[in-house]
Motif scaffolding. Sequence first.
Motif, PDB file in Angstrom:
ATOM      1  N   MET A 128       0.847  -1.175   0.000  1.00 45.77           N
ATOM      2  CA  MET A 128       0.000   0.000   0.000  1.00 45.77           C
ATOM      3  C   MET A 128       0.889   1.232   0.000  1.00 45.77           C
ATOM      4  SD  MET A 128      -3.003   0.884   2.731  1.00 45.77           S
ATOM      5  CE  MET A 128      -3.596  -0.781   2.771  1.00 45.77           C
ATOM      6  N   ASN A 129       0.686   2.112  -0.949  1.00 42.55           N
ATOM      7  CA  ASN A 129       1.548   3.265  -1.090  1.00 42.55           C
ATOM      8  C   ASN A 129       0.721   4.550  -1.142  1.00 42.55           C
ATOM      9  OD1 ASN A 129       3.980   4.487  -1.210  1.00 42.55           O
ATOM     10  ND2 ASN A 129       4.405   4.001  -3.344  1.00 42.55           N
ATOM     11  N   TYR A 130      -0.128   4.737  -0.150  1.00 39.87           N
ATOM     12  CA  TYR A 130      -0.992   5.910  -0.095  1.00 39.87           C
ATOM     13  C   TYR A 130      -0.281   7.052   0.624  1.00 39.87           C
ATOM     14  CZ  TYR A 130      -4.873   2.827  -1.317  1.00 39.87           C
ATOM     15  OH  TYR A 130      -5.692   1.956  -1.951  1.00 39.87           O
ATOM     16  N   VAL A 131      -0.658   8.272   0.303  1.00 37.30           N
ATOM     17  CA  VAL A 131      -0.183   9.418   1.070  1.00 37.30           C
ATOM     18  C   VAL A 131      -1.036   9.506   2.339  1.00 37.30           C
ATOM     19  CG1 VAL A 131       0.699  10.680  -0.939  1.00 37.30           C
ATOM     20  CG2 VAL A 131      -1.654  11.039  -0.188  1.00 37.30           C
ATOM     21  N   ASP A 132      -0.531  10.256   3.304  1.00 36.52           N
ATOM     22  CA  ASP A 132      -1.193  10.321   4.604  1.00 36.52           C
ATOM     23  C   ASP A 132      -2.643  10.785   4.521  1.00 36.52           C
ATOM     24  OD1 ASP A 132       1.083   9.375   5.776  1.00 36.52           O
ATOM     25  OD2 ASP A 132       1.692  11.293   6.649  1.00 36.52           O
ATOM     26  N   ARG A 173     -10.841   7.357  17.941  1.00 36.15           N
ATOM     27  CA  ARG A 173     -11.276   8.692  17.538  1.00 36.15           C
ATOM     28  C   ARG A 173     -11.238   8.886  16.025  1.00 36.15           C
ATOM     29  NH1 ARG A 173      -7.443  12.212  19.494  1.00 36.15           N
ATOM     30  NH2 ARG A 173      -8.846  13.923  19.142  1.00 36.15           N
ATOM     31  N   ARG A 174     -11.096   7.821  15.268  1.00 38.86           N
ATOM     32  CA  ARG A 174     -10.857   7.885  13.824  1.00 38.86           C
ATOM     33  C   ARG A 174     -11.908   8.677  13.057  1.00 38.86           C
ATOM     34  NH1 ARG A 174     -12.645   3.121  15.382  1.00 38.86           N
ATOM     35  NH2 ARG A 174     -14.446   2.186  14.355  1.00 38.86           N
ATOM     36  N   ARG A 175     -13.158   8.606  13.468  1.00 35.51           N
ATOM     37  CA  ARG A 175     -14.227   9.291  12.720  1.00 35.51           C
ATOM     38  C   ARG A 175     -14.266  10.785  13.013  1.00 35.51           C
ATOM     39  NH1 ARG A 175     -17.611   4.622  14.561  1.00 35.51           N
ATOM     40  NH2 ARG A 175     -17.292   3.048  12.958  1.00 35.51           N
ATOM     41  N   ASP A 176     -13.802  11.169  14.179  1.00 32.25           N
ATOM     42  CA  ASP A 176     -13.887  12.567  14.608  1.00 32.25           C
ATOM     43  C   ASP A 176     -12.581  13.329  14.455  1.00 32.25           C
ATOM     44  OD1 ASP A 176     -16.501  11.998  15.473  1.00 32.25           O
ATOM     45  OD2 ASP A 176     -15.695  11.211  17.359  1.00 32.25           O
ATOM     46  N   ILE A 177     -11.542  12.636  14.099  1.00 34.24           N
ATOM     47  CA  ILE A 177     -10.217  13.242  14.087  1.00 34.24           C
ATOM     48  C   ILE A 177     -10.104  14.298  12.986  1.00 34.24           C
ATOM     49  CG2 ILE A 177      -8.923  11.742  12.542  1.00 34.24           C
ATOM     50  CD1 ILE A 177      -6.977  11.442  14.940  1.00 34.24           C
ATOM     51  N   ASP A 178      -9.533  15.428  13.350  1.00 37.18           N
ATOM     52  CA  ASP A 178      -9.340  16.517  12.392  1.00 37.18           C
ATOM     53  C   ASP A 178      -7.887  16.944  12.488  1.00 37.18           C
ATOM     54  OD1 ASP A 178      -9.817  18.531  10.548  1.00 37.18           O
ATOM     55  OD2 ASP A 178     -10.367  19.967  12.111  1.00 37.18           O
ATOM     56  N   ILE A 179      -7.097  16.545  11.532  1.00 40.13           N
ATOM     57  CA  ILE A 179      -5.667  16.816  11.556  1.00 40.13           C
ATOM     58  C   ILE A 179      -5.371  17.941  10.572  1.00 40.13           C
ATOM     59  CG2 ILE A 179      -3.375  15.867  11.133  1.00 40.13           C
ATOM     60  CD1 ILE A 179      -4.475  13.157  11.989  1.00 40.13           C
ATOM     61  N   SER A 180      -4.951  19.071  11.126  1.00 39.07           N
ATOM     62  CA  SER A 180      -4.653  20.218  10.270  1.00 39.07           C
ATOM     63  C   SER A 180      -3.199  20.203   9.805  1.00 39.07           C
ATOM     64  CB  SER A 180      -4.967  21.522  10.994  1.00 39.07           C
ATOM     65  OG  SER A 180      -4.248  21.576  12.198  1.00 39.07           O
ATOM     66  N   LEU A 181      -2.332  19.603  10.595  1.00 33.21           N
ATOM     67  CA  LEU A 181      -0.932  19.468  10.206  1.00 33.21           C
ATOM     68  C   LEU A 181      -0.741  18.121   9.524  1.00 33.21           C
ATOM     69  CD1 LEU A 181       0.661  20.766  13.517  1.00 33.21           C
ATOM     70  CD2 LEU A 181       0.370  22.041  11.406  1.00 33.21           C
ATOM     71  N   LEU A 223      -5.811   8.786   6.018  1.00 31.83           N
ATOM     72  CA  LEU A 223      -6.743   9.347   6.996  1.00 31.83           C
ATOM     73  C   LEU A 223      -8.189   9.263   6.514  1.00 31.83           C
ATOM     74  CD1 LEU A 223      -4.776  12.441   8.292  1.00 31.83           C
ATOM     75  CD2 LEU A 223      -5.523  10.466   9.621  1.00 31.83           C
ATOM     76  N   SER A 224      -8.396   9.543   5.239  1.00 32.99           N
ATOM     77  CA  SER A 224      -9.751   9.433   4.675  1.00 32.99           C
ATOM     78  C   SER A 224     -10.268   8.011   4.788  1.00 32.99           C
ATOM     79  CB  SER A 224      -9.752   9.861   3.210  1.00 32.99           C
ATOM     80  OG  SER A 224      -9.437  11.210   3.106  1.00 32.99           O
ATOM     81  N   ARG A 225      -9.422   7.064   4.467  1.00 33.03           N
ATOM     82  CA  ARG A 225      -9.815   5.657   4.553  1.00 33.03           C
ATOM     83  C   ARG A 225     -10.004   5.230   6.013  1.00 33.03           C
ATOM     84  NH1 ARG A 225      -5.939   2.109   1.508  1.00 33.03           N
ATOM     85  NH2 ARG A 225      -7.521   0.570   2.033  1.00 33.03           N
ATOM     86  N   LEU A 226      -9.174   5.760   6.894  1.00 32.16           N
ATOM     87  CA  LEU A 226      -9.290   5.450   8.321  1.00 32.16           C
ATOM     88  C   LEU A 226     -10.644   5.913   8.857  1.00 32.16           C
ATOM     89  CD1 LEU A 226      -7.844   4.397  10.902  1.00 32.16           C
ATOM     90  CD2 LEU A 226      -7.075   6.746  11.258  1.00 32.16           C
ATOM     91  N   ARG A 227     -11.081   7.103   8.455  1.00 31.81           N
ATOM     92  CA  ARG A 227     -12.382   7.630   8.888  1.00 31.81           C
ATOM     93  C   ARG A 227     -13.531   6.726   8.458  1.00 31.81           C
ATOM     94  NH1 ARG A 227     -10.105  12.583   7.074  1.00 31.81           N
ATOM     95  NH2 ARG A 227      -9.351  13.735   8.860  1.00 31.81           N
ATOM     96  N   LEU A 228     -13.296   5.940   7.406  1.00 32.12           N
ATOM     97  CA  LEU A 228     -14.312   5.009   6.897  1.00 32.12           C
ATOM     98  C   LEU A 228     -14.121   3.608   7.466  1.00 32.12           C
ATOM     99  CD1 LEU A 228     -14.270   6.185   3.175  1.00 32.12           C
ATOM    100  CD2 LEU A 228     -15.950   6.770   4.943  1.00 32.12           C
ATOM    101  N   ASP A 229     -13.403   3.507   8.581  1.00 27.00           N
ATOM    102  CA  ASP A 229     -13.181   2.246   9.299  1.00 27.00           C
ATOM    103  C   ASP A 229     -12.323   1.237   8.535  1.00 27.00           C
ATOM    104  OD1 ASP A 229     -14.795   3.295  11.298  1.00 27.00           O
ATOM    105  OD2 ASP A 229     -16.595   2.323  10.525  1.00 27.00           O
ATOM    106  N   ASP A 230     -11.452   1.710   7.686  1.00 27.70           N
ATOM    107  CA  ASP A 230     -10.591   0.824   6.908  1.00 27.70           C
ATOM    108  C   ASP A 230      -9.420   0.359   7.784  1.00 27.70           C
ATOM    109  OD1 ASP A 230      -8.777  -0.388   5.181  1.00 27.70           O
ATOM    110  OD2 ASP A 230      -9.174   1.022   3.550  1.00 27.70           O
ATOM    111  N   GLU A 231      -9.479  -0.912   8.179  1.00 27.24           N
ATOM    112  CA  GLU A 231      -8.443  -1.459   9.052  1.00 27.24           C
ATOM    113  C   GLU A 231      -7.096  -1.554   8.350  1.00 27.24           C
ATOM    114  OE1 GLU A 231      -9.745  -5.091  10.915  1.00 27.24           O
ATOM    115  OE2 GLU A 231     -11.580  -4.143  11.629  1.00 27.24           O
ATOM    116  N   SER A 232      -7.099  -1.761   7.043  1.00 32.93           N
ATOM    117  CA  SER A 232      -5.821  -1.828   6.327  1.00 32.93           C
ATOM    118  C   SER A 232      -5.140  -0.455   6.304  1.00 32.93           C
ATOM    119  CB  SER A 232      -6.013  -2.365   4.910  1.00 32.93           C
ATOM    120  OG  SER A 232      -6.808  -1.494   4.141  1.00 32.93           O
TER     121      SER A 232
END
Length: 178
Positions: free
Chosen positions: A1-5, A59-67, A9-18
């Motif tokens: 898997m070679n995704y950018v951060d 906190r994956r669904r609520d996380i808001d990372i600005s940096l 994060l987008s996939r994490l918010r959708l409960d993607d365990e990978s």
Amino acid sequence: MNYVDKELLSRLRLDDESAFAEIYRRYQPLLHLEAYFKLNQHEEAQDLVQEVFTSLWLRRRDIDISLSLKAYLLRSIHYQYSNIVRSRTSFRKCIAEHGTCTYTASVHPQLELKDLRTRLYKGIEHISASTCRLIVKKVLLDQWSYKEIQHEFNVTPANARNQVSRGLKELRSLFSAK
């Protein structure tokens, strides 16, 4: 898997365990190194890193990372470390004051903390001198420095410390009476 951060994060918010596994694989060694640098103990460092990743997942669904994700995770290590230092300091103070310290874990630590905070607010209201009461509120609840107290109340730093000491003495006697 070679995704950018950002994609991770987008996939994490959708409960993607990978996506979570990839974040873990990518950042766990760096976080462990940072935690070990602070704690000088591998097991504690690993526990601290686990806390950070557990929090991230919860906190994956609520996380808001600005940096960046990296900066966010490193900051999380710092906050978890600060919590450890605060709890150790509280434990040492308890030992110093009482010679022993018994701690029973609460089923609901947030409720216990809220109860203690409520008791502290009520206790401060029972401090007899109004200036002392205000200064204790600012120092204990608002975490003002003695310099800030000096400017706000037009007192010397030594006088501010004396007021806080006097207020703490009243609080101790109030709480020990209960």
